[in-house]
Enzyme design. Structure first.
Site, PDB file in Angstrom:
ATOM      1  N   TYR A  66       7.685  57.425 -49.383  1.00 12.14           N
ATOM      2  CA  TYR A  66       7.567  58.595 -48.643  1.00 12.14           C
ATOM      3  C   TYR A  66       7.029  59.931 -49.217  1.00 12.14           C
ATOM      4  O   TYR A  66       6.290  60.765 -48.732  1.00 12.14           O
ATOM      5  CB  TYR A  66       8.843  58.784 -48.037  1.00 12.14           C
ATOM      6  CG  TYR A  66       8.885  57.984 -46.595  1.00 12.14           C
ATOM      7  CD1 TYR A  66       8.498  58.462 -45.524  1.00 12.14           C
ATOM      8  CD2 TYR A  66       9.566  56.594 -46.666  1.00 12.14           C
ATOM      9  CE1 TYR A  66       8.413  57.525 -44.405  1.00 12.14           C
ATOM     10  CE2 TYR A  66       9.689  56.008 -45.755  1.00 12.14           C
ATOM     11  CZ  TYR A  66       8.927  56.294 -44.193  1.00 12.14           C
ATOM     12  OH  TYR A  66       9.158  55.455 -43.161  1.00 12.14           O
ATOM     13  N   ARG A  69       3.394  59.650 -49.113  1.00 11.17           N
ATOM     14  CA  ARG A  69       2.813  60.243 -47.785  1.00 11.17           C
ATOM     15  C   ARG A  69       3.275  61.856 -47.754  1.00 11.17           C
ATOM     16  O   ARG A  69       2.148  62.295 -47.181  1.00 11.17           O
ATOM     17  CB  ARG A  69       3.477  59.507 -46.497  1.00 11.17           C
ATOM     18  CG  ARG A  69       3.118  58.046 -46.636  1.00 11.17           C
ATOM     19  CD  ARG A  69       3.686  57.581 -45.403  1.00 11.17           C
ATOM     20  NE  ARG A  69       3.295  58.150 -44.304  1.00 11.17           N
ATOM     21  CZ  ARG A  69       4.130  57.880 -43.030  1.00 11.17           C
ATOM     22  NH1 ARG A  69       5.004  56.725 -43.278  1.00 11.17           N
ATOM     23  NH2 ARG A  69       3.855  58.237 -41.781  1.00 11.17           N
ATOM     24  N   ASN A 100       4.300  61.939 -34.148  1.00 13.45           N
ATOM     25  CA  ASN A 100       3.967  62.334 -35.657  1.00 13.45           C
ATOM     26  C   ASN A 100       5.077  62.937 -36.242  1.00 13.45           C
ATOM     27  O   ASN A 100       5.887  63.772 -35.805  1.00 13.45           O
ATOM     28  CB  ASN A 100       2.700  63.211 -35.883  1.00 13.45           C
ATOM     29  CG  ASN A 100       1.525  62.444 -35.174  1.00 13.45           C
ATOM     30  OD1 ASN A 100       1.495  61.536 -34.688  1.00 13.45           O
ATOM     31  ND2 ASN A 100       0.514  63.329 -34.873  1.00 13.45           N
ATOM     32  N   ASP A 102       4.295  64.561 -39.478  1.00 17.38           N
ATOM     33  CA  ASP A 102       3.844  65.283 -40.336  1.00 17.38           C
ATOM     34  C   ASP A 102       3.886  66.886 -40.194  1.00 17.38           C
ATOM     35  O   ASP A 102       3.303  67.838 -41.029  1.00 17.38           O
ATOM     36  CB  ASP A 102       2.054  65.156 -40.357  1.00 17.38           C
ATOM     37  CG  ASP A 102       1.442  65.125 -38.978  1.00 17.38           C
ATOM     38  OD1 ASP A 102       1.962  66.130 -38.389  1.00 17.38           O
ATOM     39  OD2 ASP A 102       0.637  64.503 -38.684  1.00 17.38           O
ATOM     40  N   HIS A 117       9.976  60.992 -33.617  1.00 22.06           N
ATOM     41  CA  HIS A 117      10.192  60.052 -34.909  1.00 22.06           C
ATOM     42  C   HIS A 117      10.490  60.748 -36.101  1.00 22.06           C
ATOM     43  O   HIS A 117      10.478  60.016 -37.149  1.00 22.06           O
ATOM     44  CB  HIS A 117       8.981  59.198 -35.013  1.00 22.06           C
ATOM     45  CG  HIS A 117       8.535  58.510 -34.049  1.00 22.06           C
ATOM     46  ND1 HIS A 117       7.503  57.510 -33.537  1.00 22.06           N
ATOM     47  CD2 HIS A 117       9.328  57.793 -32.971  1.00 22.06           C
ATOM     48  CE1 HIS A 117       7.249  56.871 -32.690  1.00 22.06           C
ATOM     49  NE2 HIS A 117       8.571  57.178 -32.168  1.00 22.06           N
ATOM     50  N   CYS A 125      21.562  62.872 -46.006  1.00 19.62           N
ATOM     51  CA  CYS A 125      22.349  62.088 -46.794  1.00 19.62           C
ATOM     52  C   CYS A 125      22.996  61.102 -45.870  1.00 19.62           C
ATOM     53  O   CYS A 125      23.447  61.216 -44.674  1.00 19.62           O
ATOM     54  CB  CYS A 125      23.608  62.875 -47.280  1.00 19.62           C
ATOM     55  SG  CYS A 125      24.896  61.608 -47.920  1.00 19.62           S
ATOM     56  N   THR A 186      -2.886  58.541 -29.278  1.00 21.44           N
ATOM     57  CA  THR A 186      -2.151  57.474 -29.534  1.00 21.44           C
ATOM     58  C   THR A 186      -2.251  56.081 -29.074  1.00 21.44           C
ATOM     59  O   THR A 186      -2.987  55.997 -27.926  1.00 21.44           O
ATOM     60  CB  THR A 186      -0.650  57.716 -28.820  1.00 21.44           C
ATOM     61  OG1 THR A 186       0.238  56.893 -29.250  1.00 21.44           O
ATOM     62  CG2 THR A 186      -0.763  58.225 -27.657  1.00 21.44           C
ATOM     63  N   GLU A 213     -11.326  55.644 -28.456  1.00 22.86           N
ATOM     64  CA  GLU A 213     -11.357  54.471 -27.636  1.00 22.86           C
ATOM     65  C   GLU A 213     -10.253  54.051 -26.561  1.00 22.86           C
ATOM     66  O   GLU A 213      -9.305  54.629 -26.481  1.00 22.86           O
ATOM     67  CB  GLU A 213     -11.543  53.126 -28.737  1.00 22.86           C
ATOM     68  CG  GLU A 213      -9.923  52.880 -29.223  1.00 22.86           C
ATOM     69  CD  GLU A 213     -10.147  51.995 -30.601  1.00 22.86           C
ATOM     70  OE1 GLU A 213     -11.115  52.069 -31.281  1.00 22.86           O
ATOM     71  OE2 GLU A 213      -9.068  51.469 -30.859  1.00 22.86           O
TER      72      GLU A 213
HETATM   73  P1  OAD Z   1      -1.570  54.326 -33.946  1.00 22.51           P
HETATM   74  O1  OAD Z   1      -2.325  53.987 -35.320  1.00 22.51           O
HETATM   75  O2  OAD Z   1      -1.187  53.200 -33.275  1.00 22.51           O
HETATM   76  O3  OAD Z   1      -2.894  54.828 -33.022  1.00 22.51           O
HETATM   77  C1  OAD Z   1      -3.737  55.810 -33.339  1.00 22.51           C
HETATM   78  C2  OAD Z   1      -4.551  56.109 -32.064  1.00 22.51           C
HETATM   79  O4  OAD Z   1      -5.460  57.458 -32.427  1.00 22.51           O
HETATM   80  C3  OAD Z   1      -5.563  54.956 -31.955  1.00 22.51           C
HETATM   81  O5  OAD Z   1      -5.367  54.866 -30.229  1.00 22.51           O
HETATM   82  C4  OAD Z   1      -6.852  55.567 -32.084  1.00 22.51           C
HETATM   83  O6  OAD Z   1      -8.014  55.093 -31.436  1.00 22.51           O
HETATM   84  C5  OAD Z   1      -6.754  57.215 -31.972  1.00 22.51           C
HETATM   85  N1  OAD Z   1      -7.511  58.041 -32.981  1.00 22.51           N
HETATM   86  C6  OAD Z   1      -8.234  57.639 -34.063  1.00 22.51           C
HETATM   87  N2  OAD Z   1      -8.767  58.898 -34.729  1.00 22.51           N
HETATM   88  C7  OAD Z   1      -8.674  59.565 -33.509  1.00 22.51           C
HETATM   89  C8  OAD Z   1      -9.307  60.965 -33.325  1.00 22.51           C
HETATM   90  N3  OAD Z   1     -10.026  61.460 -34.297  1.00 22.51           N
HETATM   91  N4  OAD Z   1      -9.247  61.456 -32.157  1.00 22.51           N
HETATM   92  C9  OAD Z   1      -8.479  61.051 -31.048  1.00 22.51           C
HETATM   93  N5  OAD Z   1      -8.052  59.804 -31.220  1.00 22.51           N
HETATM   94  C10 OAD Z   1      -8.009  59.226 -32.302  1.00 22.51           C
HETATM   95  O7  OAD Z   1      -0.601  55.665 -33.977  1.00 22.51           O
HETATM   96  P2  OAD Z   1       0.655  55.973 -33.113  1.00 22.51           P
HETATM   97  O8  OAD Z   1      -0.054  55.568 -31.649  1.00 22.51           O
HETATM   98  O9  OAD Z   1       0.911  57.531 -33.513  1.00 22.51           O
HETATM   99  O10 OAD Z   1       6.203  54.988 -35.715  1.00 22.51           O
HETATM  100  O11 OAD Z   1       1.739  55.078 -33.399  1.00 22.51           O
HETATM  101  C11 OAD Z   1       2.781  55.206 -32.893  1.00 22.51           C
HETATM  102  C12 OAD Z   1       3.963  54.788 -33.911  1.00 22.51           C
HETATM  103  O12 OAD Z   1       3.832  53.750 -34.591  1.00 22.51           O
HETATM  104  C13 OAD Z   1       3.973  55.873 -34.994  1.00 22.51           C
HETATM  105  O13 OAD Z   1       4.979  57.021 -34.544  1.00 22.51           O
HETATM  106  C14 OAD Z   1       4.817  55.213 -36.167  1.00 22.51           C
HETATM  107  C15 OAD Z   1       4.083  53.814 -35.959  1.00 22.51           C
HETATM  108  O14 OAD Z   1       4.772  52.735 -36.340  1.00 22.51           O
HETATM  109  C16 OAD Z   1       7.256  55.254 -36.556  1.00 22.51           C
HETATM  110  O15 OAD Z   1       6.880  55.562 -37.773  1.00 22.51           O
HETATM  111  C17 OAD Z   1       8.462  55.133 -35.730  1.00 22.51           C
HETATM  112 ZN    ZN Z   2      26.395  63.490 -48.633  1.00 16.57          ZN
END
Ligand code: OAD
Ligand code: ZN
Length: 244
Positions: A66, A69, A100, A102, A117, A125, A186, A213
């Site tokens: 972490y 990151r 996100n 971030d 998330h 803690c 997403t 996509e």
């Molecule tokens: P993913 O990595 O699953 O998906 C990212 C999406 O962004 C994909 O559909 C890509 O096609 C799209 N993408 C990439 N670049 C792009 C751009 N420049 N413009 C538009 N779209 C773009 O990420 P999440 O859907 O956020 O959870 O994943 C969901 C969760 O899975 C995260 O929050 C995390 C992970 O495990 C936890 O950590 C709890």
């Molecule tokens: Zn404590």
């Protein structure tokens, strides 16, 4: 960029807008996504890093990951997509519901944000739940709580954990009351987060997807815009700025 008339009309009529975002919106800031060709979960095993048992087994390893990151994120800046979303607040009642961790929406200036998330900039803690803001310069060994000596973990949701209830309910309600729900960058495969845009649509919101996509949600969306969010969102904002 030409948008379909139905969408322009919706923009004109809308007051409440939700942006439901995922890792793709931060891709153009240089933060890797989770799935897909260069995705984090292709290189790392989530079971080893993003769950509570592994943290207990090997807290320093998880902490170090972490910190790594955090370093990446601190060296990145919000991109044109984040900034466009923040500027929508000039014209609409905007809520950001993000998966996100971030903090880039906040850094870009968005004011109403639900974080489904967690947030990598916060830590707590595991024993007494005291919150700590620990910065990247604090080293690679897991810190301990100043009050009780417990291990301090990042305030992010790990596999098998519940989402923060207030953030989920807040995001779900905003999406259900929205006129337009944008689903940006997403894959929409992680639940319960992915229920939110579906709930929005069921409640009558116009669902607009922005992704490079097609995704699980494409068949369900009223309008899909394929391309980079950092390019498409500013164009939508430009359309709004022309006076709707
Ligand atoms: P993913 O990595 O699953 O998906 C990212 C999406 O962004 C994909 O559909 C890509 O096609 C799209 N993408 C990439 N670049 C792009 C751009 N420049 N413009 C538009 N779209 C773009 O990420 P999440 O859907 O956020 O959870 O994943 C969901 C969760 O899975 C995260 O929050 C995390 C992970 O495990 C936890 O950590 C709890
Ligand atoms: Zn404590």
């Amino acid at each position: 960029m030409d948008f379909k008339q139905e969408f322009i009309k919706k923009l004109r009529e809308s007051k409440k807008i939700v942006f439901f975002t995922g890792a793709g919106i931060s891709a153009e800031s240089g933060i890797p996504t989770f799935r897909g060709k260069d995705g984090i979960w292709n290189k790392m095993n989530p079971e080893e890093l993003a769950n509570f048992d592994s943290f207990l087994r090997n807290p320093n390893l998880v902490w170090e990951w972490y910190q790594h990151r955090r370093n990446i994120i601190h060296n990145c800046q919000p991109n044109a997509g984040h900034f466009a979303i923040a500027k929508f607040e000039k014209y609409f009642d905007v809520t950001v519901v993000t998966q996100n961790i971030d903090n880039l929406h906040k850094r870009a200036g968005s004011t109403k944000i639900f974080e489904l998330h967690g947030n990598i900039e916060r830590n707590f803690c595991i024993e007494c739940h005291t919150f700590y803001s620990i910065k990247d310069e604090d080293g690679n060994n897991v810190p301990t709580c100043k009050k009780c000596g417990g291990l301090v973990r990042p305030d992010v949701v790990w596999f098998g954990e519940m989402l923060p209830q207030d953030q989920f309910t807040g995001g779900e309600t905003a999406a259900e009351w929205s006129d337009i729900c944008f689903v940006v960058g997403t894959s929409a495969v992680v639940y319960p987060a992915a229920y939110i845009p579906m709930g929005a649509k069921r409640a009558g919101a116009y669902l607009v997807e922005i992704n490079i996509e097609p995704t699980e949600l494409s068949g369900y969306a009223d309008y899909s815009l394929f391309g980079k969010s950092g390019e498409i969102l500013p164009k939508i904002l430009e359309e709004v700025g022309k006076g709707l």
